[in-house]
Design a protein around this motif. Structure first.
Motif, PDB file in Angstrom:
ATOM      1  N   ASP A  70       0.790  -1.093  -0.022  1.00 30.78           N
ATOM      2  CA  ASP A  70      -0.057   0.122   0.201  1.00 30.78           C
ATOM      3  C   ASP A  70       0.820   1.198  -0.215  1.00 30.78           C
ATOM      4  N   ARG A 187       2.294   4.199  -6.947  1.00 33.88           N
ATOM      5  CA  ARG A 187       1.808   3.602  -5.805  1.00 33.88           C
ATOM      6  C   ARG A 187       0.155   3.227  -6.314  1.00 33.88           C
ATOM      7  N   THR A 189      -3.195   2.079  -5.707  1.00 35.71           N
ATOM      8  CA  THR A 189      -4.221   2.710  -4.756  1.00 35.71           C
ATOM      9  C   THR A 189      -5.642   2.451  -5.521  1.00 35.71           C
ATOM     10  N   ARG A 217      -6.724   7.818  -3.411  1.00 34.12           N
ATOM     11  CA  ARG A 217      -6.344   7.757  -2.030  1.00 34.12           C
ATOM     12  C   ARG A 217      -4.723   7.756  -2.279  1.00 34.12           C
TER      13      ARG A 217
END
Length: 278
Positions: A70, A187, A189, A217
């Motif tokens: 994450d 990332r 997300t 996010r």
């Protein structure tokens, strides 16, 4: 005796892994020290290790951190897959990112050069290629983005526009890149409610949310938020979003970044690209 030997061996191994960037690293460590904005000299990685973790504060990276956590993950991207990512140079400074969507067209956030419309613009591609911009088009249907017309076509393959709907919970990739395009970050997300972004940007009077925007996010740790205006939001190597304002992250908060929903605007943007591209 056996335990002592194990401890001594482990200490020796750790010292090797903590060696400074200029020293030979042990083969099993596979670590590099990455500094922001070229501090302590330019560092070059082998071709198969160009994709690294991008955060505001760069640090040593172990190969074990390539597992999805994450956060921005290390992935075995080929750099050519990300060559559509460019940087916009306004005057003498590199301001933000852009995405090549046609041989002579790139799109970016209009927030990139607010109040600097008279300054010369250039697009920087990986490998050091630079192409001047001779026209900037800010479409009426979405003034938050700008289409940059280049003085000559680029030889880089453009990125395709999104063919996906983006309901809440859709898995996406937030892309980032260093200003010199040597290092990239991703990332993993998801799309979250625009109410989160409204909370994140509530102290910014000049920023607002429109129906053509969506919220993705970002990290709950501000040190790991590194997005910039113009950064790409990808699904299956299709351009589905374009970062508008960059990040505004707070500690231990549900932080969100605002992106233009390119799938929602795809018909109009597609028509504009075809028109400008001739």
């Amino acid at each position: 005796m056996h335990s002592l030997l194990v401890c001594v061996s482990a200490l020796w191994f750790c010292q090797l892994c903590e060696a400074p960037i200029g020293n030979q690293l042990c083969k099993d460590c596979r670590m590099n020290v990455i500094y922001p904005d070229g501090e302590k000299g330019n560092q070059h990685l082998a071709e198969n290790r160009q994709i690294v973790r991008i955060i505001n504060k760069y640090k040593r990276i172990r190969t074990q951190e390539s597992e999805y956590r994450d956060e921005i993950g290390l992935r075995s991207f080929q750099s050519k897959e990300l060559s559509f990512i460019a940087k916009v140079k306004v005057g003498n400074s590199v301001r933000c990112s852009a995405a090549l969507v046609a041989p002579r067209l790139a799109i970016t956030s209009s927030y990139c050069f607010v109040n600097d419309s008279s300054m010369p613009l250039e697009i920087i591609f990986s490998g050091g290629g630079i192409i001047a911009v001779d026209n900037v088009v800010k479409p009426d249907f979405c003034p938050e983005i700008s289409v940059l017309h280049l003085t000559r076509p680029s030889e880089i393959n453009p990125i395709a526009l999104c063919q996906y709907d983006l309901p809440l919970g859709t898995k996406v990739s937030m892309m980032m890149a260093s200003s010199d395009l040597i290092y990239y970050g991703r990332r993993r997300t998801e799309i979250i409610s625009n109410r989160v972004c409204k909370t994140t940007f509530q102290k910014e009077d000049s920023m607002y949310i429109t129906p053509s925007m969506l919220c993705a996010r970002n990290s709950a740790n501000p040190e790991k938020c590194a997005t910039a205006p113009g950064d790409a939001l990808l699904i299956d190597h299709q351009l589905c979003g374009l970062n508008i304002y960059g990040f505004r992250c707070f500690q231990n908060a549900l932080n969100g970044d605002l992106y233009i929903n390119l799938h929602k605007l795809q018909p109009m943007i597609g028509d504009l690209i075809r028109k400008l591209n001739g």
